[in-house]
Scaffold this active site. Structure first.
Site: not given
Ligand code: 2M8
Length: 438
Positions: A174, A410
Site C-alpha cells: 500500500d 504483520e
Molecule cells: C494491508 O492493506 C489493507 C488494505 O487492503 C489496509 O491497510 O487496510 C496490506 O498489507 C495488504 O497487502 C494486505 O492484504 C491487507 C490485509 O492483510 O492489509
C-alpha cells in the site's frame, strides 16, 4: 538456526494462530484490524493449510471465490459479518453493481496469488490425497481461468500481457514509496467525511498518513462512480500503473494455471498466448539498462518507468525471464541493499521492504522499511526457482528465527526484530508452516 525442538514449538504456535483466525470456512487476516477475508492473504493461508489440512486449504479457496464478480474480477476483500474495518461493505456498494457477487465485497483487486496457491495445494497433497485435490482443481479451474481472463483483458486494454492497477491497495504494498510521486499529483475533490479505524486499532506512526489515506479513499470513490467498470474510466483515471511486482506474480500464476489446465486436460492455448504477450513486453515496460534484472513499475500516465528501489524490484526472481547472470545480479543487489550489515541489533539475513540507505527508509512504518513475511517467502520461492538454493535457505532460517523470537506479526522492525502492526497475523503463521513442513 533454530533447533528441532524450537521448530516444533514454532509449528504448534503457528497452527494456534490459524485456528484462532479460522471462521469455519475462511480465515480472517488478523483479529486486531483485518476481520474479513483478503484476496492474497487467503491464498497465502491456503498454502499453509495445504501442509497439514488439505480440506481446510480447499475450503479457504472456495470461500474466497464466493466473492468473485460475474465479470471474473476477484475482489481484494470478501466481507463477512464482523464490523470493525473501514472501508466497510457499505462503503464499497458492491451490491448495487451489475456484476455483483453473491456476498458483499470490495471493488478492487490484489496480486493474483490464487493459481499459485492451487498448484501448491496440488503438489503438497499429490502423494497422499492427489485424487481428492484433482477433483478440487476441476471444480475451481473455471473460476481461476475467468479471474485471469479478466486480468488479461479488462485490465489490459493495450494487449500488452501486463495488467494495470488503479490503486496502491491493488499492489498489496500500500504505502510503498513506489507510489509517492504518482500520488503527489492527485488532489482529492469533494471527499465526504470518513473515519479511519486502522489508526484507532494500530499505532498511527506505523500506518499511512491522513493525507495519503484521503487519496486512497478518493481513488475508490472515483472507481465506484463508474461501477468499477474499467472501460468507463480507463482513459482518464489519475492512477494507472503497470505494476512490476503484480505482473511478476501474474506471470508466475499464469504458468501455474497452464500446469493446472494440463493436469485436468483443459485446453491451454489462451494461457499460452497470455504468456507469450507477457514475455514479449516484460522488459520493455519494467527494465532499466543500468540495473539489469531489477524491475520497476511503468506509469501509464507519464509513460515513464518509476525508478524506485524497493523490495518489489526483486520479484523478477519469480519469473523465468532472467538469465542466470541477471538473477545473480538481483541476488547481489538484494544482499547488498536489503540485508542488515551494521544497522541491526542481531544480525539476520532478511529482506527489508526498502533498502536501508534509501532516504525514505523507516524501520517502523508499514511498507516503508519493515520486514514482511510474505515478501521474504516469495523471494525464497524466486531464489529456488533461479537455482540460488543457499540464498533461499539463509533467508528461510533467518525468517523462522525472527518469528520464533518475536511472534506472528504483520511486519517487523529490521533493527531490533520487534513485531509491528497487527498481531496474530494469519499469513505470517501460514507461511511459517509452509517453510517448516514443505
Ligand atoms: C494491508 O492493506 C489493507 C488494505 O487492503 C489496509 O491497510 O487496510 C496490506 O498489507 C495488504 O497487502 C494486505 O492484504 C491487507 C490485509 O492483510 O492489509
Amino acid at each position: 538456526m533454530l533447533t528441532r525442538g524450537e521448530k516444533k514449538r514454532l509449528l504448534i504456535r503457528a497452527k494456534q494462530v490459524l485456528n484462532r483466525n479460522w471462521q469455519g470456512n475462511y480465515t480472517i487476516s488478523s483479529p486486531d484490524l483485518y476481520v474479513h477475508q483478503w484476496g492474497w492473504d487467503s491464498a497465502f493461508c491456503a498454502m499453509g493449510y495445504a501442509r497439514y489440512d488439505i480440506k481446510r486449504a480447499m475450503q479457504e479457496i472456495k470461500s474466497l471465490f464466493a466473492g468473485q464478480w460475474k465479470n471474473g474480477m476477484l475482489p481484494h476483500i470478501i466481507f463477512r459479518k464482523q464490523p470493525g474495518y473501514f472501508p466497510d461493505a457499505k462503503f464499497w456498494q458492491s451490491e448495487d453493481n451489475p456484476h455483483k457477487p453473491a456476498v458483499p465485497t470490495s471493488g478492487i483487486i490484489q496480486p493474483p496469488m490464487q493459481a499459485i496457491a492451487v498448484w501448491h495445494l496440488y503438489q503438497a497433497a499429490a502423494v497422499k490425497e492427489g485424487g481428492k485435490v484433482k477433483e478440487f482443481v476441476k471444480f475451481i479451474y473455471p473460476y481461476l481461468f475467468k479471474w485471469h481472463q479478466y486480468l488479461m483483458t479488462e485490465r489490459d486494454p493495450e494487449n500488452s500481457g501486463l495488467a494495470t492497477v488503479f490503486h496502491p491497495w491493488e499492489s498489496g504494498l500500500d504505502n510503498s514509496p513506489r507510489w509517492d510521486n504518482l500520488l503527489a499529483k492527485i488532489q482529492p475533490k469533494n471527499l465526504s467525511a470518513y473515519q479511519r479505524i486502522d489508526i484507532k486499532r494500530l499505532p498511527a506512526d506505523q500506518r499511512p498518513t491522513d493525507e495519503v489515506y484521503d487519496k486512497y479513499i478518493y481513488l475508490v470513490e472515483l472507481m465506484k462512480r463508474y461501477g468499477y467498470q474499467v472501460e468507463r474510466f480507463y482513459s482518464f483515471f489519475p492512477f494507472k500503473v503497470k505494476d512490476a511486482a503484480f505482473n511478476s506474480i501474474l506471470y508466475r500464476a499464469n504458468i501455474c494455471l497452464r500446469q493446472l489446465a494440463e493436469l485436468i486436460g483443459e485446453d491451454s492455448k489462451e494461457i499460452e498466448e497470455w504468456l507469450r504477450r507477457t514475455r514479449h513486453n516484460f522488459w520493455h515496460y519494467f527494465g532499466a539498462s543500468d540495473s539489469p534484472g531489477l524491475v520497476y513499475d511503468f506509469d501509464l500516465i507519464s509513460r515513464r518507468v518509476v525508478k524506485r528501489r524497493t523490495v518489489a524490484a526483486l520479484l523478477s526472481l519469480l519469473t523465468d525471464l532472467l538469465t542466470l547472470k541477471e538473477a545473480q545480479l538481483v541476488r547481489n543487489f538484494m544482499r547488498h541493499a536489503h540485508f542488515c550489515h551494521s544497522q541491526c541489533e542481531h544480525h539476520h539475513y532478511l529482506v527489508t521492504s526498502l533498502p536501508y540507505l534509501e532516504a525514505d527508509f523507516n524501520p517502523l512504518n508499514y511498507w516503508r522499511g519493515p520486514i514482511w513475511v510474505n515478501m521474504n517467502w516469495l523471494l525464497i520461492q524466486g531464489l529456488r526457482e533461479q537455482g540460488l538454493w543457499d540464498d533461499a535457505e539463509q533467508i528461510k532460517e533467518s525468517l523462522l528465527e525472527l518469528i520464533f523470537r518475536h511472534g506472528f506479526y504483520e511486519y517487523y522492525s529490521p533493527i531490533d526484530g520487534q513485531g509491528l502492526g497487527a498481531s496474530n497475523f494469519s499469513w505470517s503463521a501460514a507461511l511459517v508452516i509452509d517453510l517448516l513442513l514443505g
